[in-house]
Design a protein around this motif. Structure first.
Motif, PDB file in Angstrom:
ATOM      1  N   MET A   1      -1.247   4.003  -4.671  1.00 55.59           N
ATOM      2  CA  MET A   1      -1.621   2.821  -5.096  1.00 55.59           C
ATOM      3  C   MET A   1      -2.051   2.046  -4.064  1.00 55.59           C
ATOM      4  N   THR A   2      -2.947   0.997  -4.215  1.00 53.47           N
ATOM      5  CA  THR A   2      -3.629   0.357  -3.147  1.00 53.47           C
ATOM      6  C   THR A   2      -2.554  -0.610  -2.877  1.00 53.47           C
ATOM      7  N   SER A   3      -3.184  -1.471  -1.906  1.00 55.89           N
ATOM      8  CA  SER A   3      -2.158  -2.705  -1.387  1.00 55.89           C
ATOM      9  C   SER A   3      -2.490  -3.830  -2.464  1.00 55.89           C
TER      10      SER A   3
ATOM     11  N   ILE B   1     -10.917  -8.114  -3.778  1.00 53.11           N
ATOM     12  CA  ILE B   1     -10.587  -6.629  -4.393  1.00 53.11           C
ATOM     13  C   ILE B   1     -11.383  -5.674  -4.306  1.00 53.11           C
ATOM     14  N   LEU B   2     -12.731  -5.996  -4.377  1.00 58.00           N
ATOM     15  CA  LEU B   2     -13.689  -4.738  -4.448  1.00 58.00           C
ATOM     16  C   LEU B   2     -13.414  -4.067  -2.891  1.00 58.00           C
ATOM     17  N   PRO B   3     -13.406  -4.648  -1.838  1.00 58.11           N
ATOM     18  CA  PRO B   3     -13.295  -3.995  -0.567  1.00 58.11           C
ATOM     19  C   PRO B   3     -11.951  -3.203  -0.541  1.00 58.11           C
TER      20      PRO B   3
ATOM     21  N   LEU C   1     -12.502  -0.225  -2.811  1.00 61.57           N
ATOM     22  CA  LEU C   1     -13.613   0.832  -2.364  1.00 61.57           C
ATOM     23  C   LEU C   1     -12.816   1.504  -0.923  1.00 61.57           C
ATOM     24  N   LYS C   2     -12.070   0.913  -0.069  1.00 66.28           N
ATOM     25  CA  LYS C   2     -11.768   1.650   0.951  1.00 66.28           C
ATOM     26  C   LYS C   2     -10.702   2.516   0.542  1.00 66.28           C
ATOM     27  N   TYR C   3      -9.699   2.051  -0.319  1.00 62.64           N
ATOM     28  CA  TYR C   3      -8.698   3.196  -0.976  1.00 62.64           C
ATOM     29  C   TYR C   3      -9.232   4.266  -1.499  1.00 62.64           C
ATOM     30  N   GLY C   4     -10.169   4.190  -2.550  1.00 65.08           N
ATOM     31  CA  GLY C   4     -10.736   5.215  -3.398  1.00 65.08           C
ATOM     32  C   GLY C   4     -11.442   6.164  -2.330  1.00 65.08           C
TER      33      GLY C   4
ATOM     34  N   THR D   1     -13.770   7.345  -9.552  1.00 62.97           N
ATOM     35  CA  THR D   1     -14.284   6.396 -10.763  1.00 62.97           C
ATOM     36  C   THR D   1     -13.308   5.299 -10.557  1.00 62.97           C
ATOM     37  N   PHE D   2     -13.958   4.191 -10.484  1.00 70.29           N
ATOM     38  CA  PHE D   2     -13.314   2.891 -10.534  1.00 70.29           C
ATOM     39  C   PHE D   2     -13.303   2.212 -11.872  1.00 70.29           C
ATOM     40  N   GLN D   3     -11.831   2.358 -12.312  1.00 68.09           N
ATOM     41  CA  GLN D   3     -11.884   1.770 -13.752  1.00 68.09           C
ATOM     42  C   GLN D   3     -11.300   0.397 -13.720  1.00 68.09           C
TER      43      GLN D   3
END
Length: 188
Positions: free
Chosen positions: A135-137, A155-157, A160-163, A172-174
């Protein structure tokens, strides 16, 4: 005493063992034994469920079918799911204290076993992305709801960084169809 407790339960939806014992001058363990053994009842706590319309349910089913038909299994392991959760600041619902003694879950639901929540209480919003690898931060928003500008900046940064770090270039970002997510700048 068994008949008295049964009559009390028929009159009132939510009753604690402690209040029954006190009202009828018996021990708490005696009241509990009567409910469990003599009346063969089980305790059910209120469930909290979101208010979903038939349209919401239809869209969720459609999405599940779409994923099943358009993604290979290995692609489904490379999806970063995004979600927000509002937490009420005003109060806490204590499921431990509100129990309903009945013979089945369906009967408990009929007798008030579902707690409905207000949709817009005072709140704080948390965002998190999860996938097969972790999971992301966590992102915290004290103002409650998030508009498209905050979403793009905060949120998007993170997503994007985690993905990219987790999956490389192919992932894919859902996100759900919350108002901030469907804004044309976010979709771009």
């Amino acid at each position: 005493m068994i008949q008295k407790l049964k009559h009390k339960l028929d009159q009132k939806k939510i009753v604690s063992v402690r209040s029954l014992a006190k009202q009828y001058g018996i021990s708490k363990s005696s009241a509990h034994r009567i409910l469990k053994e003599d009346l063969e009842l089980h305790v059910y706590k209120k469930k909290i469920e979101p208010r979903l319309t038939d349209e919401h349910k239809h869209k969720r089913k459609q999405f599940g079918n779409w994923v099943g038909h358009n993604f290979r299994k290995e692609d489904t392991m490379r999806i970063l799911f995004s979600g927000e959760k509002m937490f009420d600041v005003d109060g806490i619902y204590n499921t431990q204290n509100e129990c309903i003694w009945t013979g089945s879950r369906a009967e408990a639901n009929d007798r008030g076993g579902i707690k409905m929540k207000q949709k817009f209480p005072q709140k704080v919003m948390l965002w998190l992305g999860v996938c097969s690898k972790g999971m992301t931060s966590l992102a915290i928003f004290d103002q409650g709801t998030v508009d498209h500008t905050e979403y793009i900046q905060n949120i998007l940064p993170v997503a994007l960084k985690y993905g990219n770090n987790t999956f490389g270039d192919h992932w894919t970002f859902q996100q759900d169809s919350a108002k901030a997510h469907i804004h044309h700048l976010i979709q771009k």
